[in-house]
Design a protein around this motif. Structure first.
Motif, PDB file in Angstrom:
ATOM      1  N   THR A   1       0.828  -1.198   0.000  1.00  0.00           N
ATOM      2  CA  THR A   1       0.000   0.000   0.000  1.00  0.00           C
ATOM      3  C   THR A   1       0.864   1.250   0.000  1.00  0.00           C
ATOM      4  OG1 THR A   1      -1.685  -1.163   1.284  1.00  0.00           O
ATOM      5  CG2 THR A   1      -1.824   1.241   1.197  1.00  0.00           C
ATOM      6  N   GLU A   2       0.614   2.132  -0.974  1.00  0.00           N
ATOM      7  CA  GLU A   2       1.333   3.397  -1.024  1.00  0.00           C
ATOM      8  C   GLU A   2       0.560   4.443  -0.239  1.00  0.00           C
ATOM      9  OE1 GLU A   2       1.746   3.995  -5.292  1.00  0.00           O
ATOM     10  OE2 GLU A   2       3.870   3.465  -5.109  1.00  0.00           O
ATOM     11  N   TYR A   3       1.285   5.347   0.367  1.00  0.00           N
ATOM     12  CA  TYR A   3       0.651   6.385   1.168  1.00  0.00           C
ATOM     13  C   TYR A   3       1.526   7.636   1.167  1.00  0.00           C
ATOM     14  CZ  TYR A   3       4.024   5.120   4.840  1.00  0.00           C
ATOM     15  OH  TYR A   3       5.180   4.892   5.551  1.00  0.00           O
ATOM     16  N   ILE A   4       0.921   8.746   1.571  1.00  0.00           N
ATOM     17  CA  ILE A   4       1.670   9.997   1.725  1.00  0.00           C
ATOM     18  C   ILE A   4       1.460  10.505   3.153  1.00  0.00           C
ATOM     19  CG2 ILE A   4       1.582  10.599  -0.721  1.00  0.00           C
ATOM     20  CD1 ILE A   4      -0.525  12.549   1.759  1.00  0.00           C
ATOM     21  N   VAL A   5       2.282  11.469   3.536  1.00  0.00           N
ATOM     22  CA  VAL A   5       2.193  12.057   4.869  1.00  0.00           C
ATOM     23  C   VAL A   5       2.204  13.579   4.732  1.00  0.00           C
ATOM     24  CG1 VAL A   5       3.425  12.397   7.058  1.00  0.00           C
ATOM     25  CG2 VAL A   5       3.246  10.104   6.073  1.00  0.00           C
TER      26      VAL A   5
ATOM     27  N   ARG B   1       1.893  18.689  13.930  1.00  0.00           N
ATOM     28  CA  ARG B   1       0.739  17.835  13.654  1.00  0.00           C
ATOM     29  C   ARG B   1       1.020  17.078  12.361  1.00  0.00           C
ATOM     30  NH1 ARG B   1      -5.003  18.125  15.061  1.00  0.00           N
ATOM     31  NH2 ARG B   1      -4.705  20.190  15.937  1.00  0.00           N
ATOM     32  N   THR B   2       0.863  15.771  12.386  1.00  0.00           N
ATOM     33  CA  THR B   2       1.203  14.922  11.252  1.00  0.00           C
ATOM     34  C   THR B   2       0.046  13.983  10.938  1.00  0.00           C
ATOM     35  OG1 THR B   2       3.560  14.999  11.827  1.00  0.00           O
ATOM     36  CG2 THR B   2       2.850  13.177  10.430  1.00  0.00           C
ATOM     37  N   ALA B   3      -0.246  13.821   9.634  1.00  0.00           N
ATOM     38  CA  ALA B   3      -1.331  12.946   9.198  1.00  0.00           C
ATOM     39  C   ALA B   3      -0.861  12.049   8.068  1.00  0.00           C
ATOM     40  CB  ALA B   3      -2.536  13.774   8.743  1.00  0.00           C
ATOM     41  N   LEU B   4      -1.345  10.829   8.067  1.00  0.00           N
ATOM     42  CA  LEU B   4      -1.081   9.872   6.991  1.00  0.00           C
ATOM     43  C   LEU B   4      -2.363   9.692   6.195  1.00  0.00           C
ATOM     44  CD1 LEU B   4       0.762   6.488   7.157  1.00  0.00           C
ATOM     45  CD2 LEU B   4      -1.596   6.564   6.288  1.00  0.00           C
ATOM     46  N   ALA B   5      -2.217   9.679   4.859  1.00  0.00           N
ATOM     47  CA  ALA B   5      -3.375   9.491   3.997  1.00  0.00           C
ATOM     48  C   ALA B   5      -3.050   8.517   2.874  1.00  0.00           C
ATOM     49  CB  ALA B   5      -3.837  10.821   3.405  1.00  0.00           C
ATOM     50  N   THR B   6      -4.060   7.801   2.426  1.00  0.00           N
ATOM     51  CA  THR B   6      -3.931   6.962   1.248  1.00  0.00           C
ATOM     52  C   THR B   6      -3.915   7.848   0.008  1.00  0.00           C
ATOM     53  OG1 THR B   6      -6.333   6.720   1.159  1.00  0.00           O
ATOM     54  CG2 THR B   6      -5.097   5.026   2.350  1.00  0.00           C
ATOM     55  N   LEU B   7      -3.639   7.262  -1.153  1.00  0.00           N
ATOM     56  CA  LEU B   7      -3.509   8.066  -2.371  1.00  0.00           C
ATOM     57  C   LEU B   7      -4.847   8.583  -2.894  1.00  0.00           C
ATOM     58  CD1 LEU B   7      -0.647   6.333  -4.370  1.00  0.00           C
ATOM     59  CD2 LEU B   7      -0.558   7.980  -2.483  1.00  0.00           C
ATOM     60  N   ASP B   8      -5.952   8.149  -2.303  1.00  0.00           N
ATOM     61  CA  ASP B   8      -7.243   8.747  -2.639  1.00  0.00           C
ATOM     62  C   ASP B   8      -7.644   9.834  -1.646  1.00  0.00           C
ATOM     63  OD1 ASP B   8      -7.892   7.257  -0.418  1.00  0.00           O
ATOM     64  OD2 ASP B   8      -9.402   6.011  -1.406  1.00  0.00           O
ATOM     65  N   GLY B   9      -6.720  10.194  -0.751  1.00  0.00           N
ATOM     66  CA  GLY B   9      -6.947  11.308   0.161  1.00  0.00           C
ATOM     67  C   GLY B   9      -7.588  10.958   1.480  1.00  0.00           C
ATOM     68  N   GLU B  10      -7.806   9.686   1.769  1.00  0.00           N
ATOM     69  CA  GLU B  10      -8.419   9.301   3.033  1.00  0.00           C
ATOM     70  C   GLU B  10      -7.373   9.324   4.154  1.00  0.00           C
ATOM     71  OE1 GLU B  10     -10.654   5.527   5.211  1.00  0.00           O
ATOM     72  OE2 GLU B  10     -10.024   5.372   3.114  1.00  0.00           O
ATOM     73  N   VAL B  11      -7.629  10.136   5.170  1.00  0.00           N
ATOM     74  CA  VAL B  11      -6.712  10.218   6.306  1.00  0.00           C
ATOM     75  C   VAL B  11      -6.925   8.998   7.195  1.00  0.00           C
ATOM     76  CG1 VAL B  11      -6.052  11.538   8.364  1.00  0.00           C
ATOM     77  CG2 VAL B  11      -6.597  12.731   6.232  1.00  0.00           C
ATOM     78  N   ARG B  12      -5.842   8.267   7.462  1.00  0.00           N
ATOM     79  CA  ARG B  12      -5.934   7.028   8.239  1.00  0.00           C
ATOM     80  C   ARG B  12      -5.358   7.165   9.649  1.00  0.00           C
ATOM     81  NH1 ARG B  12      -6.337   2.158   5.426  1.00  0.00           N
ATOM     82  NH2 ARG B  12      -7.660   2.433   3.590  1.00  0.00           N
ATOM     83  N   ALA B  13      -4.492   8.154   9.862  1.00  0.00           N
ATOM     84  CA  ALA B  13      -3.897   8.330  11.192  1.00  0.00           C
ATOM     85  C   ALA B  13      -3.419   9.768  11.337  1.00  0.00           C
ATOM     86  CB  ALA B  13      -2.733   7.367  11.407  1.00  0.00           C
TER      87      ALA B  13
ATOM     88  N   ILE C   1       6.116  10.767  11.840  1.00  0.00           N
ATOM     89  CA  ILE C   1       5.862  10.049  10.584  1.00  0.00           C
ATOM     90  C   ILE C   1       5.870   8.537  10.837  1.00  0.00           C
ATOM     91  CG2 ILE C   1       6.792   9.551   8.286  1.00  0.00           C
ATOM     92  CD1 ILE C   1       7.768  12.492   8.233  1.00  0.00           C
ATOM     93  N   GLU C   2       6.805   8.088  11.626  1.00  0.00           N
ATOM     94  CA  GLU C   2       6.847   6.670  11.974  1.00  0.00           C
ATOM     95  C   GLU C   2       5.622   6.269  12.811  1.00  0.00           C
ATOM     96  OE1 GLU C   2       7.774   2.732  12.566  1.00  0.00           O
ATOM     97  OE2 GLU C   2       8.418   4.168  11.034  1.00  0.00           O
ATOM     98  N   GLU C   3       5.175   7.179  13.685  1.00  0.00           N
ATOM     99  CA  GLU C   3       4.031   6.877  14.537  1.00  0.00           C
ATOM    100  C   GLU C   3       2.742   6.738  13.721  1.00  0.00           C
ATOM    101  OE1 GLU C   3       1.489   6.116  17.729  1.00  0.00           O
ATOM    102  OE2 GLU C   3       3.640   5.843  17.449  1.00  0.00           O
ATOM    103  N   VAL C   4       2.499   7.645  12.767  1.00  0.00           N
ATOM    104  CA  VAL C   4       1.272   7.511  11.969  1.00  0.00           C
ATOM    105  C   VAL C   4       1.348   6.279  11.065  1.00  0.00           C
ATOM    106  CG1 VAL C   4       0.548   9.922  12.059  1.00  0.00           C
ATOM    107  CG2 VAL C   4       2.091   9.182  10.225  1.00  0.00           C
ATOM    108  N   ARG C   5       2.542   5.942  10.590  1.00  0.00           N
ATOM    109  CA  ARG C   5       2.698   4.707   9.808  1.00  0.00           C
ATOM    110  C   ARG C   5       2.343   3.485  10.661  1.00  0.00           C
ATOM    111  NH1 ARG C   5       5.075   0.409   9.443  1.00  0.00           N
ATOM    112  NH2 ARG C   5       6.298   0.823  11.314  1.00  0.00           N
ATOM    113  N   ARG C   6       2.822   3.502  11.891  1.00  0.00           N
ATOM    114  CA  ARG C   6       2.540   2.390  12.800  1.00  0.00           C
ATOM    115  C   ARG C   6       1.046   2.304  13.108  1.00  0.00           C
ATOM    116  NH1 ARG C   6       1.237   1.301  17.634  1.00  0.00           N
ATOM    117  NH2 ARG C   6       1.085   3.511  18.203  1.00  0.00           N
ATOM    118  N   GLN C   7       0.411   3.464  13.384  1.00  0.00           N
ATOM    119  CA  GLN C   7      -1.020   3.463  13.693  1.00  0.00           C
ATOM    120  C   GLN C   7      -1.851   2.950  12.523  1.00  0.00           C
ATOM    121  OE1 GLN C   7      -2.569   7.146  15.183  1.00  0.00           O
ATOM    122  NE2 GLN C   7      -1.027   7.355  16.783  1.00  0.00           N
ATOM    123  N   ALA C   8      -1.453   3.344  11.308  1.00  0.00           N
ATOM    124  CA  ALA C   8      -2.216   2.930  10.130  1.00  0.00           C
ATOM    125  C   ALA C   8      -1.913   1.491   9.722  1.00  0.00           C
ATOM    126  CB  ALA C   8      -1.913   3.868   8.969  1.00  0.00           C
ATOM    127  N   GLY C   9      -0.800   0.962  10.222  1.00  0.00           N
ATOM    128  CA  GLY C   9      -0.422  -0.405   9.890  1.00  0.00           C
ATOM    129  C   GLY C   9       0.119  -0.570   8.489  1.00  0.00           C
TER     130      GLY C   9
END
Length: 322
Positions: free
Chosen positions: A2-6, A16-28, A51-59
């Motif tokens: 799964t590809e993602y951006i931060v 404040r940091t957020a992780l989102a999928t490539l369709d823009g859905e914020v996951r963490a 960045i590592e924390e949101v990656r971990r939360q999103a799995g």
């Protein structure tokens, strides 16, 4: 995989940091103190940690595809350099390259006010329009411009500095060194200064009471609270700030003819105290043809506008191209 951006919103007091999928859905999403006093390297390590924390939360495995980073300026997004960030104690730092080395992914740097504008445009109060002005009214006054559906940066990446429009040439000194800027007349800092000046002239007793009798402790929040309690002097200070803010907004509206002006920042928590005055001032000073299509709106995303703007900036190339 799964590809993602931060997206990262870096401020003087918090990250404040957020992780989102490539369709823009914020996951963490996470928020931590900036701890700027610890120094430049430590702040970058804290960003990398979020960045590592949101990656971990999103799995999600692996590194992000890109990182959008909003930082205070002035800065050069093309070179990834923050020239000056007083609240962070930074001068001429290559933050994009240095953070890339820590996180192993491309870092796209942009001015934090510009990204707050992008956030409101994509996810908030500016959805559905092509021409929007975003103004943040807080300790200072900043802004961002969305013109024709794209972020407008200007030739030297300095567009949108609405707070430094001169309105009163011989007025109070601004943080930029000029006199009579909108920021020096209508920001939270300006309201607090005017309240202290009022107390120095023998007025403002209700405001001073809220400050525990210590004039140096007076803040814009205290002035707002006094106004809510019916203090006429405090209300007059907000009316005056709204008048100057309306004059500044009208100048921008007459120049750019946006469909929406979105107002964010800490002062908007007190918008009920001055919104009517502000609307009347803007209406009185804007030209026919601009006035009829204009809407004034309070930002919808609160403290998330910057980080969601950073997410959109990392996702969508139209916000990265002039």
């Amino acid at each position: 995989m799964t590809e993602y951006i931060v997206g990262v919103d870096l401020g003087g007091t918090k990250i404040r940091t957020a992780l989102a999928t490539l369709d823009g859905e914020v996951r963490a999403e996470v928020e931590v103190p900036t701890s700027a006093a610890a120094g430049y390297t430590r702040v970058l390590e804290r960003i990398a940690g979020t960045i590592e924390e949101v990656r971990r939360q999103a799995g999600f495995p692996g590194k992000p595809l890109r990182v959008g980073l909003g930082a205070p300026g002035p800065l050069d997004p093309a070179k990834g350099i923050v020239h000056v960030a007083p609240n962070l104690g930074w001068r001429h730092v290559r933050v994009a390259a240095d953070l890339e080395a820590l996180v192993g992914a491309p870092v796209l740097l942009e001015n934090d006010a510009n990204l707050a504008a992008v956030g409101e445009f994509v996810y908030g109060a500016g959805k559905g329009v092509q021409d929007m002005v975003y103004i943040t009214v807080s300790t200072g006054i900043g802004g961002g411009l969305i013109l024709g559906g794209r972020l407008y940066r200007g030739a030297g990446y300095g567009a949108g500095e609405i707070g430094h429009i001169t309105l009163l040439p011989d007025g109070p000194l601004c943080s930029c060194g000029n006199r009579g800027c909108l920021e020096a007349l209508a920001s939270g800092t300006a309201v607090a200064r005017q309240a202290r000046e009022l107390i120095g002239r023998g007025g403002g007793r209700g405001i001073l009471t809220l400050a525990g009798g210590v004039i140096e402790a007076v803040t814009a929040k205290m002035v707002a609270e006094a106004a809510r309690q019916g203090d006429g002097e405090a209300k007059a200070l907000f009316d005056e700030a709204a008048r100057w803010l309306g004059i500044g907004i009208a100048a921008v509206v007459n120049l750019l003819n946006p469909a929406v002006v979105v107002l964010g920042g800490g002062m908007m928590k007190s918008a009920a105290l001055f919104w009517g005055k502000l609307e009347a001032e803007v209406a009185a000073r804007t030209l026919p043809g601009t006035r009829e299509v204009l809407r004034l709106k309070v930002a919808e995303l609160g403290g998330r506008s910057g980080v969601l703007g950073a997410v959109a900036y990392a996702l969508r190339p139209e916000y990265r191209n002039r």
